[in-house]
Design a protein around this motif. Structure first.
Motif, PDB file in Angstrom:
ATOM      1  N   LYS A   1       5.663  21.306  36.651  1.00  0.00           N
ATOM      2  CA  LYS A   1       6.543  21.311  37.815  1.00  0.00           C
ATOM      3  C   LYS A   1       7.153  22.670  38.141  1.00  0.00           C
ATOM      4  O   LYS A   1       7.962  22.779  39.059  1.00  0.00           O
ATOM      5  CB  LYS A   1       7.669  20.283  37.613  1.00  0.00           C
ATOM      6  N   THR A   2       6.815  23.717  37.385  1.00  0.00           N
ATOM      7  CA  THR A   2       7.370  25.030  37.675  1.00  0.00           C
ATOM      8  C   THR A   2       6.303  26.121  37.504  1.00  0.00           C
ATOM      9  O   THR A   2       5.407  26.008  36.667  1.00  0.00           O
ATOM     10  CB  THR A   2       8.552  25.368  36.747  1.00  0.00           C
ATOM     11  N   LEU A   3       6.425  27.162  38.301  1.00  0.00           N
ATOM     12  CA  LEU A   3       5.593  28.350  38.186  1.00  0.00           C
ATOM     13  C   LEU A   3       6.481  29.570  38.381  1.00  0.00           C
ATOM     14  O   LEU A   3       7.429  29.536  39.171  1.00  0.00           O
ATOM     15  CB  LEU A   3       4.505  28.380  39.266  1.00  0.00           C
ATOM     16  N   THR A   4       6.159  30.655  37.684  1.00  0.00           N
ATOM     17  CA  THR A   4       6.805  31.941  37.926  1.00  0.00           C
ATOM     18  C   THR A   4       5.792  32.851  38.610  1.00  0.00           C
ATOM     19  O   THR A   4       4.653  32.973  38.159  1.00  0.00           O
ATOM     20  CB  THR A   4       7.275  32.576  36.609  1.00  0.00           C
ATOM     21  N   TYR A   5       6.224  33.485  39.685  1.00  0.00           N
ATOM     22  CA  TYR A   5       5.325  34.304  40.507  1.00  0.00           C
ATOM     23  C   TYR A   5       5.902  35.695  40.662  1.00  0.00           C
ATOM     24  O   TYR A   5       7.024  35.866  41.138  1.00  0.00           O
ATOM     25  CB  TYR A   5       5.171  33.634  41.880  1.00  0.00           C
TER      26      TYR A   5
ATOM     27  N   VAL B   1      -1.960  25.713  34.319  1.00  0.00           N
ATOM     28  CA  VAL B   1      -3.131  26.317  34.940  1.00  0.00           C
ATOM     29  C   VAL B   1      -3.543  25.568  36.205  1.00  0.00           C
ATOM     30  O   VAL B   1      -3.937  26.187  37.203  1.00  0.00           O
ATOM     31  CB  VAL B   1      -4.304  26.401  33.931  1.00  0.00           C
ATOM     32  N   ASP B   2      -3.419  24.251  36.203  1.00  0.00           N
ATOM     33  CA  ASP B   2      -3.775  23.494  37.405  1.00  0.00           C
ATOM     34  C   ASP B   2      -2.818  23.820  38.546  1.00  0.00           C
ATOM     35  O   ASP B   2      -3.241  23.999  39.702  1.00  0.00           O
ATOM     36  CB  ASP B   2      -3.757  21.986  37.115  1.00  0.00           C
ATOM     37  N   GLY B   3      -1.527  23.889  38.229  1.00  0.00           N
ATOM     38  CA  GLY B   3      -0.547  24.240  39.255  1.00  0.00           C
ATOM     39  C   GLY B   3      -0.744  25.649  39.772  1.00  0.00           C
ATOM     40  O   GLY B   3      -0.595  25.912  40.970  1.00  0.00           O
ATOM     41  N   ALA B   4      -1.102  26.561  38.868  1.00  0.00           N
ATOM     42  CA  ALA B   4      -1.339  27.946  39.277  1.00  0.00           C
ATOM     43  C   ALA B   4      -2.507  28.013  40.251  1.00  0.00           C
ATOM     44  O   ALA B   4      -2.454  28.727  41.262  1.00  0.00           O
ATOM     45  CB  ALA B   4      -1.599  28.815  38.053  1.00  0.00           C
ATOM     46  N   LYS B   5      -3.576  27.285  39.954  1.00  0.00           N
ATOM     47  CA  LYS B   5      -4.721  27.290  40.865  1.00  0.00           C
ATOM     48  C   LYS B   5      -4.368  26.630  42.201  1.00  0.00           C
ATOM     49  O   LYS B   5      -4.840  27.063  43.261  1.00  0.00           O
ATOM     50  CB  LYS B   5      -5.921  26.610  40.201  1.00  0.00           C
ATOM     51  N   LYS B   6      -3.535  25.603  42.164  1.00  0.00           N
ATOM     52  CA  LYS B   6      -3.083  24.994  43.423  1.00  0.00           C
ATOM     53  C   LYS B   6      -2.301  26.003  44.257  1.00  0.00           C
ATOM     54  O   LYS B   6      -2.421  26.041  45.493  1.00  0.00           O
ATOM     55  CB  LYS B   6      -2.216  23.764  43.137  1.00  0.00           C
ATOM     56  N   PHE B   7      -1.493  26.827  43.572  1.00  0.00           N
ATOM     57  CA  PHE B   7      -0.700  27.818  44.291  1.00  0.00           C
ATOM     58  C   PHE B   7      -1.604  28.892  44.907  1.00  0.00           C
ATOM     59  O   PHE B   7      -1.406  29.304  46.048  1.00  0.00           O
ATOM     60  CB  PHE B   7       0.320  28.445  43.345  1.00  0.00           C
ATOM     61  N   VAL B   8      -2.601  29.339  44.152  1.00  0.00           N
ATOM     62  CA  VAL B   8      -3.555  30.307  44.705  1.00  0.00           C
ATOM     63  C   VAL B   8      -4.288  29.702  45.905  1.00  0.00           C
ATOM     64  O   VAL B   8      -4.489  30.367  46.926  1.00  0.00           O
ATOM     65  CB  VAL B   8      -4.559  30.759  43.626  1.00  0.00           C
TER      66      VAL B   8
ATOM     67  N   GLN C   1       4.854  20.221  49.385  1.00  0.00           N
ATOM     68  CA  GLN C   1       3.509  19.643  49.375  1.00  0.00           C
ATOM     69  C   GLN C   1       3.084  19.150  48.000  1.00  0.00           C
ATOM     70  O   GLN C   1       2.347  18.169  47.882  1.00  0.00           O
ATOM     71  CB  GLN C   1       2.502  20.677  49.872  1.00  0.00           C
ATOM     72  N   THR C   2       3.525  19.839  46.954  1.00  0.00           N
ATOM     73  CA  THR C   2       2.999  19.573  45.604  1.00  0.00           C
ATOM     74  C   THR C   2       4.044  19.123  44.596  1.00  0.00           C
ATOM     75  O   THR C   2       3.687  18.621  43.521  1.00  0.00           O
ATOM     76  CB  THR C   2       2.330  20.842  45.044  1.00  0.00           C
ATOM     77  N   GLY C   3       5.316  19.347  44.891  1.00  0.00           N
ATOM     78  CA  GLY C   3       6.365  19.049  43.911  1.00  0.00           C
ATOM     79  C   GLY C   3       6.524  20.140  42.870  1.00  0.00           C
ATOM     80  O   GLY C   3       7.314  19.995  41.927  1.00  0.00           O
ATOM     81  N   ILE C   4       5.800  21.249  43.026  1.00  0.00           N
ATOM     82  CA  ILE C   4       5.869  22.346  42.058  1.00  0.00           C
ATOM     83  C   ILE C   4       6.787  23.444  42.599  1.00  0.00           C
ATOM     84  O   ILE C   4       6.564  23.988  43.682  1.00  0.00           O
ATOM     85  CB  ILE C   4       4.470  22.934  41.793  1.00  0.00           C
ATOM     86  N   LYS C   5       7.820  23.765  41.838  1.00  0.00           N
ATOM     87  CA  LYS C   5       8.771  24.796  42.229  1.00  0.00           C
ATOM     88  C   LYS C   5       8.246  26.162  41.779  1.00  0.00           C
ATOM     89  O   LYS C   5       7.757  26.309  40.662  1.00  0.00           O
ATOM     90  CB  LYS C   5      10.137  24.548  41.595  1.00  0.00           C
ATOM     91  N   VAL C   6       8.357  27.163  42.643  1.00  0.00           N
ATOM     92  CA  VAL C   6       7.903  28.516  42.330  1.00  0.00           C
ATOM     93  C   VAL C   6       9.115  29.442  42.237  1.00  0.00           C
ATOM     94  O   VAL C   6       9.883  29.576  43.191  1.00  0.00           O
ATOM     95  CB  VAL C   6       6.924  29.046  43.391  1.00  0.00           C
ATOM     96  N   LYS C   7       9.277  30.045  41.066  1.00  0.00           N
ATOM     97  CA  LYS C   7      10.338  31.034  40.863  1.00  0.00           C
ATOM     98  C   LYS C   7       9.789  32.406  41.232  1.00  0.00           C
ATOM     99  O   LYS C   7       8.877  32.911  40.591  1.00  0.00           O
ATOM    100  CB  LYS C   7      10.809  31.021  39.413  1.00  0.00           C
TER     101      LYS C   7
END
Length: 437
Positions: free
Chosen positions: A38-42, A332-339, A68-74
Motif C-alpha cells: 500500500k505504499t511506495l517511495t518515489y 514490486v507489483d505496486g512499483a510496476k503499476k506506478f511505472v 485508482q490503486t489504493g497505493i500511496k506514493v511518498k
C-alpha cells in the motif's frame, strides 16, 4: 538539465555494489517482494524551475494513482546536484526508494551495480509492452544486448534558444545554422554589458553534453570500440577547445559563466543579458521567469556546415529521464503499476507538455500538443540528428572526469589564462588517467 557534483567515490561505489548480492534484495526473477503493497517511495528528479514547482505538478498525479490503486506514493524531489550520489549510496546500502528517476546517461553505469530491476519482456508486458516506446529512448536505457535497467519517462534533446528582441536590435534576421554564423552573431550581440551566448561552466553534465556533440562533429566518440577512453584524440581535443574558445577566443560568453551550475544562464537569458543558450526543454523555465512564448525562438543546434543529421552532423545527445525500480523494493507489483501509470498515454501527454519535453511513448508523442515550434525542433532532433552518450559502465565517471577538466578550462578562460591545444590536451590526459586508475 542535469548537474552533478564530482563524485570521487563513483568507482568504488559501483565496484562494491556490483559485487554485493544484497543490493539486489529479491530472490524471484522479477526482483523484490510484495510485503508492503500500500505504499511506495518515489525519488523524482527536478524537472521544473524549482523543487516546489515539481511538487505542485506531481502531487495531483500521485493522488490520481492512489485513487485508482489504493497505493500511496511518498514523493521526494531530489536536486540533480545530489541525485547520482544519493542513488549510488542506495545501491551500496540497499536502502533506497521503490521507484526513482535517473538521467538516461546513467543507465549503463547503474545497470552495472545490479541494484535496478531489469526490464525483461515480462516486465515490459506488465506496463503495456516495449513496442509502445520510441526505439532511441529504449536504446538509452542500458547497455546493448542486456535488458534495459529503466523505462523512458521524458525524452529531451538540445536546441538553440534565442531572444527575438536581442536579435532584432542587433539586426540579425534568423538564428545561426553553423558555428561560424553563431560566432559572428554572438560578436554582434556581445556589447554594452550583454553577451551573445550563455553557458554553465561549472555544470559537469552540461560540459559533457556540449563537448560530446562537438566531438561527434569532429569525428570523436571519447571511447573506442572496447570501451576504453580516448579523451586525448585529436577530435576530442578540438571539440573541447572549440567550446572553451567561445569565451577564451571569440569573447561571446561572459567570464562569469565559468562559475554557473544552477541554471543561471537561463536567468540571464530571460533578463535579456544573453541572447542565446543551448538547452533542453527550456520553455517552462522561461515562463516561470516572466517570458512570453513570443519573446523567444528555438532552432536546431548549429553544425559545422550543411544541415543536422547523422555522423559529423549530430547536433544533440539523446537526452531524457528514465524511470527505474530498485530490485529490493517490498512492493514490486505496486512499483510496476506506478511505472505503468506514469507511462500511460494520459500522464505522458500531461507531464511532458507541462515540462516542455517529448513523450517517449509513440502514441502520446503523436498528440497535437507536441507540434508547437519549439517542441517540433526537439522532436525532429531526437528523430534525425541526436546520438546517445557512450553506453559504458563507467559513463558516470566519464561525466565527472571530463566534465571537471572542461570546468577547469572554463576557469582558465575566465581568468585570462591562455587556452591552447596543448593545455586542453593536458587537462584531458589527466582526466583519462583518472579513469584508468
Amino acid at each position: 538539465m542535469r548537474t552533478i557534483r564530482a563524485a570521487a567515490a563513483v568507482t568504488l561505489a559501483i565496484a562494491i555494489a556490483a559485487g554485493v548480492t544484497g543490493c539486489g534484495g529479491g530472490s524471484s526473477a522479477s526482483g523484490g517482494s510484495n510485503d508492503s503493497p500500500k505504499t511506495l517511495t518515489y525519488w523524482a528528479s527536478n524537472q521544473g524551475p524549482s523543487i516546489e514547482a515539481d511538487k505542485k505538478i506531481l502531487t495531483p498525479e500521485l493522488k490520481k494513482f492512489e485513487e485508482q490503486t489504493g497505493i500511496k506514493v511518498k514523493l521526494e524531489v531530489v536536486p540533480w546536484a545530489d541525485l547520482l550520489n544519493r542513488i549510488l549510496a542506495a545501491t551500496t546500502s540497499g536502502q533506497g526508494p521503490d521507484v526513482l528517476n535517473i538521467g538516461n546517461t546513467w543507465s549503463a553505469s547503474l545497470q552495472a551495480t545490479g541494484a535496478l530491476l531489469p526490464w525483461s519482456k515480462e516486465n515490459f508486458d506488465a506496463i503495456g509492452g516495449r513496442d509502445r516506446f520510441v526505439d532511441s529512448a529504449v536504446a538509452s536505457a542500458g547497455a546493448e544486448g542486456q535488458d534495459p535497467s529503466a523505462v523512458p519517462l521524458y525524452s529531451l534533446a538540445y536546441a538553440l534558444y534565442y531572444n527575438k528582441k536581442s536579435f532584432a536590435e542587433a539586426g540579425i534576421e534568423k538564428p545561426p545554422a553553423t558555428w561560424d554564423e553563431l560566432v559572428a552573431d554572438g560578436k554582434k550581440l556581445s556589447k554594452n554589458g550583454k553577451w551573445g551566448l550563455g553557458a554553465e561552466g561549472a555544470n559537469l553534465s552540461n560540459n559533457i553534453h556540449q563537448t560530446f556533440v562537438l566531438g561527434q562533429q569532429h569525428g570523436a566518440d571519447f571511447f573506442d570500440a572496447d570501451g576504453k577512453p580516448t579523451f586525448t584524440s585529436d577530435g576530442a581535443v578540438a571539440a573541447v577547445k572549440q567550446y572553451i574558445d567561445f569565451m577564451a577566443k571569440d569573447k561571446i560568453i561572459a567570464p562569469g559563466n565559468a562559475e554557473y551550475a544552477q541554471n543561471q544562464s537561463l536567468t540571464d537569458f530571460a533578463k535579456g543579458k544573453t541572447a542565446m543558450v543551448l538547452w533542453q526543454a527550456a520553455a517552462s523555465t522561461f515562463a516561470s521567469q516572466g517570458m512570453k512564448p513570443e519573446d523567444w525562438g528555438a532552432a536546431p543546434v548549429p553544425v559545422a556546415s550543411g544541415t543536422p543529421g547523422a555522423g559529423k552532423n549530430v547536433n544533440s545527445m539523446v537526452a531524457g529521464i528514465n524511470m527505474a525500480v530498485f530490485k529490493n523494493t517490498k512492493n514490486v507489483d505496486g512499483a510496476k503499476k506506478f511505472v505503468k501509470f506514469m507511462t500511460s498515454d494520459a500522464e505522458q501527454k500531461l507531464l511532458n507538455k507541462t515540462y516542455g519535453s517529448i513523450p517517449p511513448v509513440k502514441t502520446a508523442q503523436a498528440d497535437e500538443a507536441f507540434s508547437a515550434p519549439d517542441l517540433a525542433v526537439l522532436r525532429d532532433t531526437l528523430a534525425k540528428s541526436a546520438a546517445p552518450l557512450p553506453q559504458v559502465p563507467n559513463e558516470s565517471q566519464f561525466e565527472t572526469a571530463v566534465g571537471t577538466a572542461v570546468k577547469e578550462l572554463w576557469a582558465d578562460a575566465a581568468a585570462g589564462r591562455p587556452v591552447t591545444t596543448e593545455s586542453v590536451k593536458a587537462r584531458l590526459e589527466k582526466a583519462q588517467q583518472t579513469m584508468q586508475q
